[in-house]
Design a protein around this motif. Structure first.
Motif, PDB file in Angstrom:
ATOM      1  N   GLU A 197      17.145  84.196 -33.732  1.00  0.00           N
ATOM      2  CA  GLU A 197      16.031  85.144 -33.845  1.00  0.00           C
ATOM      3  C   GLU A 197      15.890  85.988 -32.576  1.00  0.00           C
ATOM      4  O   GLU A 197      15.507  87.159 -32.643  1.00  0.00           O
ATOM      5  CB  GLU A 197      14.728  84.386 -34.103  1.00  0.00           C
ATOM      6  CG  GLU A 197      14.684  83.708 -35.466  1.00  0.00           C
ATOM      7  CD  GLU A 197      13.464  82.825 -35.625  1.00  0.00           C
ATOM      8  OE1 GLU A 197      12.699  82.702 -34.640  1.00  0.00           O
ATOM      9  OE2 GLU A 197      13.269  82.256 -36.713  1.00  0.00           O
TER      10      GLU A 197
ATOM     11  N   GLN B 134      10.963  76.154 -36.230  1.00  0.00           N
ATOM     12  CA  GLN B 134      10.441  77.496 -36.474  1.00  0.00           C
ATOM     13  C   GLN B 134       9.992  77.698 -37.926  1.00  0.00           C
ATOM     14  O   GLN B 134      10.214  78.745 -38.530  1.00  0.00           O
ATOM     15  CB  GLN B 134      11.494  78.545 -36.106  1.00  0.00           C
ATOM     16  CG  GLN B 134      11.961  78.490 -34.662  1.00  0.00           C
ATOM     17  CD  GLN B 134      10.879  78.937 -33.694  1.00  0.00           C
ATOM     18  OE1 GLN B 134      10.430  80.058 -33.758  1.00  0.00           O
ATOM     19  NE2 GLN B 134      10.455  78.057 -32.809  1.00  0.00           N
TER      20      GLN B 134
ATOM     21  N   THR C 183      18.377  78.155 -34.259  1.00  0.00           N
ATOM     22  CA  THR C 183      17.633  79.085 -35.110  1.00  0.00           C
ATOM     23  C   THR C 183      16.775  80.022 -34.266  1.00  0.00           C
ATOM     24  O   THR C 183      16.673  81.216 -34.550  1.00  0.00           O
ATOM     25  CB  THR C 183      16.754  78.325 -36.114  1.00  0.00           C
ATOM     26  OG1 THR C 183      15.945  77.368 -35.408  1.00  0.00           O
ATOM     27  CG2 THR C 183      17.606  77.592 -37.132  1.00  0.00           C
ATOM     28  N   ARG C 184      16.189  79.475 -33.208  1.00  0.00           N
ATOM     29  CA  ARG C 184      15.383  80.311 -32.315  1.00  0.00           C
ATOM     30  C   ARG C 184      16.268  81.289 -31.551  1.00  0.00           C
ATOM     31  O   ARG C 184      15.928  82.452 -31.359  1.00  0.00           O
ATOM     32  CB  ARG C 184      14.607  79.432 -31.343  1.00  0.00           C
ATOM     33  CG  ARG C 184      13.622  80.198 -30.449  1.00  0.00           C
ATOM     34  CD  ARG C 184      13.002  79.283 -29.417  1.00  0.00           C
ATOM     35  NE  ARG C 184      12.455  78.085 -30.046  1.00  0.00           N
ATOM     36  CZ  ARG C 184      12.162  76.970 -29.371  1.00  0.00           C
ATOM     37  NH1 ARG C 184      12.386  76.905 -28.075  1.00  0.00           N
ATOM     38  NH2 ARG C 184      11.657  75.931 -29.994  1.00  0.00           N
TER      39      ARG C 184
ATOM     40  N   ARG D  67       7.201  73.130 -35.829  1.00  0.00           N
ATOM     41  CA  ARG D  67       7.276  73.961 -34.626  1.00  0.00           C
ATOM     42  C   ARG D  67       8.702  74.008 -34.095  1.00  0.00           C
ATOM     43  O   ARG D  67       9.203  75.066 -33.717  1.00  0.00           O
ATOM     44  CB  ARG D  67       6.327  73.430 -33.550  1.00  0.00           C
ATOM     45  CG  ARG D  67       4.862  73.727 -33.802  1.00  0.00           C
ATOM     46  CD  ARG D  67       4.028  73.498 -32.550  1.00  0.00           C
ATOM     47  NE  ARG D  67       4.100  72.116 -32.089  1.00  0.00           N
ATOM     48  CZ  ARG D  67       3.285  71.157 -32.506  1.00  0.00           C
ATOM     49  NH1 ARG D  67       2.345  71.428 -33.387  1.00  0.00           N
ATOM     50  NH2 ARG D  67       3.402  69.927 -32.036  1.00  0.00           N
TER      51      ARG D  67
END
Length: 309
Positions: A144, A282, A140-141, A279
């Motif tokens: 992004e 995200q 997911t990070r 965290r």
């Protein structure tokens, strides 16, 4: 924890969705992938695996799709790619988060059409495979940050299986020890009298940075150095492995004698766990809830109650 994961694996085996397995290195992602395959209607067909991080970028396309004779210098004969080999079965892409950007686009097209073109070929071929992918990367990070295609991520994430690190389900260590010891005893044709209690306590106090793979390796070495009919003990490990797991066992009273309100202490611990997961994912509460094996509405209620943002 293991029981819940077993139920998710059985459920994943009953449908045809693409499966994405996320977990730290050594947590058993390929084992889970093979179990999903074995639980599916494709169990009698091939299970074909490739580690995307271990193949050089200029070779991964030919490994997946194959090539025709003369496609490039050194292509002296036709080669069948892994996508074709997985026809009727399962294709497992390990460490898919490390796949080069150019291959991500090609993989997405193959997933949508189930068609591929070997290097040097003039026509496309069809392969009926079920895809299972795995990664230790926070995809997911990466999405992004533009390092992983969002459309491919959503295509891979039709069914998400999250494997917690061993340090988060240390209560499963005795069961895992029993399983691995039975394997090694059968391999060596040796009868083992079980695991010494002190050794088990040491293992349960260790945080296992290498996860289940590290536990398996420790027990394999210990079982190999244990004679027939004896208990497997700490002394069976060579000094370097013994020193690794031999941190002094904590004194339970000394660790917790500062606690004066058990309910408040439990709330603080629960809040810390949820904050850490938020965290990691995200802020995606759906993924957090799945990783903690609770409904999202329960997570929302806890976040409100514990004032976790």
């Amino acid at each position: 924890m293991i029981r819940g994961l077993r139920e998710q694996i059985a459920q994943a085996g009953q449908h045809k969705l693409t499966v994405l397995i996320q977990g730290e290195t050594g947590s058993g992602k390929e084992v889970v992938a093979r179990l999903v395959h074995q639980c599916s209607e494709r169990a009698a067909k091939p299970f074909v695996a490739i580690n995307c991080a271990a193949i050089p970028e200029n070779l991964i396309e030919s490994e997946l799709f194959g090539y025709q004779k003369g496609a490039f210098s050194g292509a002296l004969s036709n080669k069948t790619g892994l996508v074709a080999q997985a026809n009727g079965g399962t294709l497992f892409l390990d460490e898919v988060g490390d796949m080069p950007a150019a291959m991500q686009a090609k993989l997405l097209r193959v997933l949508e059409t189930r068609s591929y073109r070997p290097l040097g070929a003039e026509q496309e071929y069809h392969s009926d495979f079920r895809l299972i992918a795995a990664t230790h990367q926070p995809l997911t990070r990466h999405v992004e940050e533009g390092r992983f295609r969002a459309d491919l991520y959503h295509r891979l994430c039709q069914c998400l299986l999250l494997i917690a690190p061993l340090r988060e389900h240390i209560e499963d260590v005795p069961l895992l020890c029993q399983h691995f010891m039975a394997q090694f005893a059968a391999q060596d044709d040796k009868g083992l009298a079980g695991l010494q209690r002190k050794f088990l306590k040491q293992l349960q106090s260790y945080d296992f940075p290498g996860n289940v793979r590290e536990l398996r390796n420790l027990l394999e070495v210990a079982c190999a150095h244990t004679r027939h009919g004896e208990e497997v003990g700490l002394g069976a490990l060579p000094p370097e492995l013994r020193d690794r797991v031999c941190a002094e066992l904590p004194d339970v009273l000394d660790d917790y004698n500062h606690i004066r309100d058990l309910r408040r202490a439990m709330q603080q611990y629960e809040a810390s766990v949820i904050e850490a997961r938020l965290r990691y994912f995200q802020g995606n509460r759906m993924l957090v809830a799945e990783s903690l094996n609770i409904p999202k509405r329960t997570l929302d209620h806890k976040c409100q109650k514990l004032e976790v943002n």
